[in-house]
Design a protein around this motif. Structure first.
Motif, mmCIF file in Angstrom:
data_model
loop_
_atom_site.group_PDB
_atom_site.id
_atom_site.type_symbol
_atom_site.label_atom_id
_atom_site.label_comp_id
_atom_site.label_asym_id
_atom_site.label_seq_id
_atom_site.Cartn_x
_atom_site.Cartn_y
_atom_site.Cartn_z
ATOM 1 N N GLU A 249 0.829 -1.216 0.000
ATOM 2 C CA GLU A 249 0.000 0.000 0.000
ATOM 3 C C GLU A 249 0.858 1.259 0.000
ATOM 4 O OE1 GLU A 249 -4.030 -1.570 2.304
ATOM 5 O OE2 GLU A 249 -2.253 -0.964 3.477
ATOM 6 N N LEU A 250 1.988 1.218 0.702
ATOM 7 C CA LEU A 250 2.906 2.362 0.704
ATOM 8 C C LEU A 250 3.426 2.622 -0.705
ATOM 9 C CD1 LEU A 250 5.043 1.737 3.928
ATOM 10 C CD2 LEU A 250 3.219 3.407 3.626
ATOM 11 N N ALA A 251 3.743 1.570 -1.408
ATOM 12 C CA ALA A 251 4.296 1.709 -2.751
ATOM 13 C C ALA A 251 3.273 2.235 -3.744
ATOM 14 C CB ALA A 251 4.851 0.370 -3.225
ATOM 15 N N GLU A 252 2.002 1.901 -3.547
ATOM 16 C CA GLU A 252 0.958 2.301 -4.489
ATOM 17 C C GLU A 252 0.309 3.637 -4.123
ATOM 18 O OE1 GLU A 252 0.103 0.856 -7.330
ATOM 19 O OE2 GLU A 252 1.740 -0.580 -7.017
ATOM 20 N N ALA A 253 0.510 4.094 -2.913
ATOM 21 C CA ALA A 253 -0.216 5.272 -2.417
ATOM 22 C C ALA A 253 0.243 6.569 -3.082
ATOM 23 C CB ALA A 253 -0.026 5.387 -0.908
ATOM 24 N N PHE B 221 14.038 19.735 4.050
ATOM 25 C CA PHE B 221 12.982 18.849 4.532
ATOM 26 C C PHE B 221 12.528 17.904 3.430
ATOM 27 C CE2 PHE B 221 8.340 18.674 6.151
ATOM 28 C CZ PHE B 221 8.580 17.460 6.768
ATOM 29 N N GLY B 222 12.400 18.423 2.217
ATOM 30 C CA GLY B 222 11.992 17.591 1.095
ATOM 31 C C GLY B 222 12.989 16.486 0.806
ATOM 32 N N ARG B 223 14.281 16.827 0.849
ATOM 33 C CA ARG B 223 15.308 15.800 0.620
ATOM 34 C C ARG B 223 15.261 14.742 1.719
ATOM 35 N NH1 ARG B 223 18.213 20.509 -0.617
ATOM 36 N NH2 ARG B 223 19.432 20.436 1.305
ATOM 37 N N ALA B 224 15.094 15.194 2.961
ATOM 38 C CA ALA B 224 15.046 14.250 4.077
ATOM 39 C C ALA B 224 13.840 13.322 3.969
ATOM 40 C CB ALA B 224 15.002 15.013 5.401
ATOM 41 N N MET B 225 12.704 13.859 3.538
ATOM 42 C CA MET B 225 11.501 13.037 3.402
ATOM 43 C C MET B 225 11.682 11.983 2.317
ATOM 44 S SD MET B 225 8.681 13.961 5.305
ATOM 45 C CE MET B 225 7.140 14.441 4.527
ATOM 46 N N ARG B 226 12.324 12.372 1.232
ATOM 47 C CA ARG B 226 12.529 11.412 0.144
ATOM 48 C C ARG B 226 13.521 10.320 0.555
ATOM 49 N NH1 ARG B 226 10.577 15.888 -1.542
ATOM 50 N NH2 ARG B 226 9.301 16.042 -3.442
ATOM 51 N N LEU B 227 14.528 10.682 1.320
ATOM 52 C CA LEU B 227 15.445 9.674 1.844
ATOM 53 C C LEU B 227 14.712 8.735 2.802
ATOM 54 C CD1 LEU B 227 18.611 11.881 2.504
ATOM 55 C CD2 LEU B 227 18.388 10.058 0.811
ATOM 56 N N ALA B 228 13.759 9.297 3.569
ATOM 57 C CA ALA B 228 13.005 8.481 4.515
ATOM 58 C C ALA B 228 12.102 7.489 3.789
ATOM 59 C CB ALA B 228 12.168 9.380 5.432
ATOM 60 N N THR B 229 11.439 7.942 2.730
ATOM 61 C CA THR B 229 10.590 7.000 1.984
ATOM 62 C C THR B 229 11.443 5.942 1.279
ATOM 63 O OG1 THR B 229 10.534 8.525 0.082
ATOM 64 C CG2 THR B 229 8.711 8.652 1.657
ATOM 65 N N SER B 230 12.628 6.332 0.825
ATOM 66 C CA SER B 230 13.531 5.344 0.223
ATOM 67 C C SER B 230 13.949 4.298 1.243
ATOM 68 C CB SER B 230 14.765 6.041 -0.352
ATOM 69 O OG SER B 230 14.416 6.884 -1.424
ATOM 70 N N ALA B 231 14.149 4.761 2.505
ATOM 71 C CA ALA B 231 14.525 3.825 3.563
ATOM 72 C C ALA B 231 13.410 2.827 3.848
ATOM 73 C CB ALA B 231 14.870 4.597 4.842
ATOM 74 N N LEU B 232 12.181 3.189 3.499
ATOM 75 C CA LEU B 232 11.062 2.265 3.637
ATOM 76 C C LEU B 232 10.995 1.270 2.479
ATOM 77 C CD1 LEU B 232 8.262 4.732 4.839
ATOM 78 C CD2 LEU B 232 9.490 3.040 6.220
ATOM 79 N N GLY B 233 11.898 1.453 1.508
ATOM 80 C CA GLY B 233 11.961 0.542 0.377
ATOM 81 C C GLY B 233 10.969 0.847 -0.722
ATOM 82 N N ILE B 234 10.540 2.116 -0.817
ATOM 83 C CA ILE B 234 9.570 2.471 -1.850
ATOM 84 C C ILE B 234 10.056 3.674 -2.645
ATOM 85 C CG2 ILE B 234 7.602 1.623 -0.514
ATOM 86 C CD1 ILE B 234 6.941 4.555 0.109
ATOM 87 N N ASN B 235 9.546 3.792 -3.841
ATOM 88 C CA ASN B 235 9.747 4.979 -4.670
ATOM 89 C C ASN B 235 8.430 5.760 -4.620
ATOM 90 O OD1 ASN B 235 10.637 6.877 -6.481
ATOM 91 N ND2 ASN B 235 10.358 5.588 -8.285
ATOM 92 N N ALA B 236 8.352 6.720 -3.694
ATOM 93 C CA ALA B 236 7.089 7.389 -3.390
ATOM 94 C C ALA B 236 6.540 8.124 -4.610
ATOM 95 C CB ALA B 236 7.284 8.371 -2.240
ATOM 96 N N LYS B 237 5.235 7.962 -4.832
ATOM 97 C CA LYS B 237 4.549 8.672 -5.913
ATOM 98 C C LYS B 237 4.207 10.074 -5.422
ATOM 99 C CE LYS B 237 0.542 7.066 -7.122
ATOM 100 N NZ LYS B 237 -0.539 6.267 -7.732
#
Length: 291
Positions: free
Chosen positions: A187-191, A202-218
């Motif tokens: 669900e994280l990957a599709e959301a 902050f934006g860079r940190a958030m993208r690194l955080a989503t990458s750490a979750l193993g997803i490429n955030a949409k």
């Protein structure tokens, strides 16, 4: 050197607001009057007090030297007026504290109350500063100290003229509509995601955080304001990340599911390398409040 209190008052307003137009509105002057004050003061000190940065003004070296002294002169003048009215304000100190959204709602009231009890001679004046420019505001002398953010995944670089200390750590969590369970990895990957601009720290940190979750955030919604991002998440328009302190800007429509693997952030206190005793006292209280 011969300057006037009016010129110094105008100088402080321009320094704090970053614009002659905003200073004029604040003081009730015309822009022309503010410009004349600054031209006259520049002639007195024989050096540029400001330099351009984008559409605004920031302090030049001479301005950074003059600003704390101008504040002291204006404070002494106010104290003299109070003394003539039968009040003794000889020990009063004014400290300007830079704050950002969630810090102001969470910590500032407690800081002010604690200072009133322990250091009644210190008056704190809060000024909201974009957390991205908090370091520059301290270095330029616009504020005496600031509450800022450091992301271990995208750390602040060392900066000359700046000292900072971490006072609290907090992890990111996934923000979902209230009553909603933690999304699965699929669900994280599709959301759809609500993220700050990529060019911001902050934006860079958030993208690194989503990458750490193993997803490429949409990246469906790009939102700078945390309160807006939380509100959108509460309506089900997408997921975002936040910390417990950031959640103070949200309401009952959102829940936070901690995810330690996403990393987090540090709350930091920024000062000059050799702050004054009143600034040290305020930094001490801020540290204790966050701890």
């Amino acid at each position: 050197m011969t300057w006037t209190l009016g010129q110094l008052r105008t100088f402080v307003a321009v320094a704090e607001l970053g614009s002659m137009t905003r200073a004029a509105d604040h003081l009730g002057y015309s822009v022309g009057a503010v410009s004349q004050h600054m031209a006259a003061l520049r002639k007195v000190v024989d050096s540029d007090l400001f330099r351009r940065r984008g559409r605004g003004l920031v302090l030049a070296e001479a301005g950074r030297t003059l600003l704390p002294r101008a504040r002291s002169i204006l404070a002494a003048q106010q104290q003299a007026e109070m003394a003539m009215l039968g009040r003794d304000f000889r020990s009063e100190a004014i400290v300007t504290l830079g704050v950002f959204g969630s810090a102001s709602t969470t910590a500032l009231p407690k800081v002010v109350r604690e200072l009133a009890q322990r250091y009644p001679h210190i008056e704190v004046r809060a000024r909201e500063i974009n957390v991205e420019t908090m370091s520059a505001a301290v270095i330029d002398g616009v504020i005496d100290l600031g509450i800022g953010i450091n992301y271990p995944a995208a750390p602040l670089p060392p900066m000359r003229g700046l000292r900072w200390e971490a006072v609290a750590d907090e992890d990111f969590g996934i923000v979902v509509p209230a009553g909603t369970s933690r999304p699965s990895d699929a669900e994280l990957a599709e959301a759809d995601w609500i993220l700050p601009p990529a060019e911001e720290l902050f934006g860079r940190a958030m993208r690194l955080a989503t990458s750490a979750l193993g997803i490429n955030a949409k990246e469906t919604h790009i939102v700078t304001d945390t309160a807006v991002a939380l509100a959108l998440a509460g309506t089900g328009l997408g997921l975002t990340l936040a910390t417990p302190i950031m959640m103070s800007l949200g309401g009952p429509d959102v829940d936070l599911h901690p995810v330690a693997e996403a990393g987090g952030r540090e709350i930091i206190v920024l000062t000059s390398p050799d702050p004054s005793d009143p600034v040290r006292a305020v930094a001490e209280v801020v540290t204790e409040v966050f701890a």
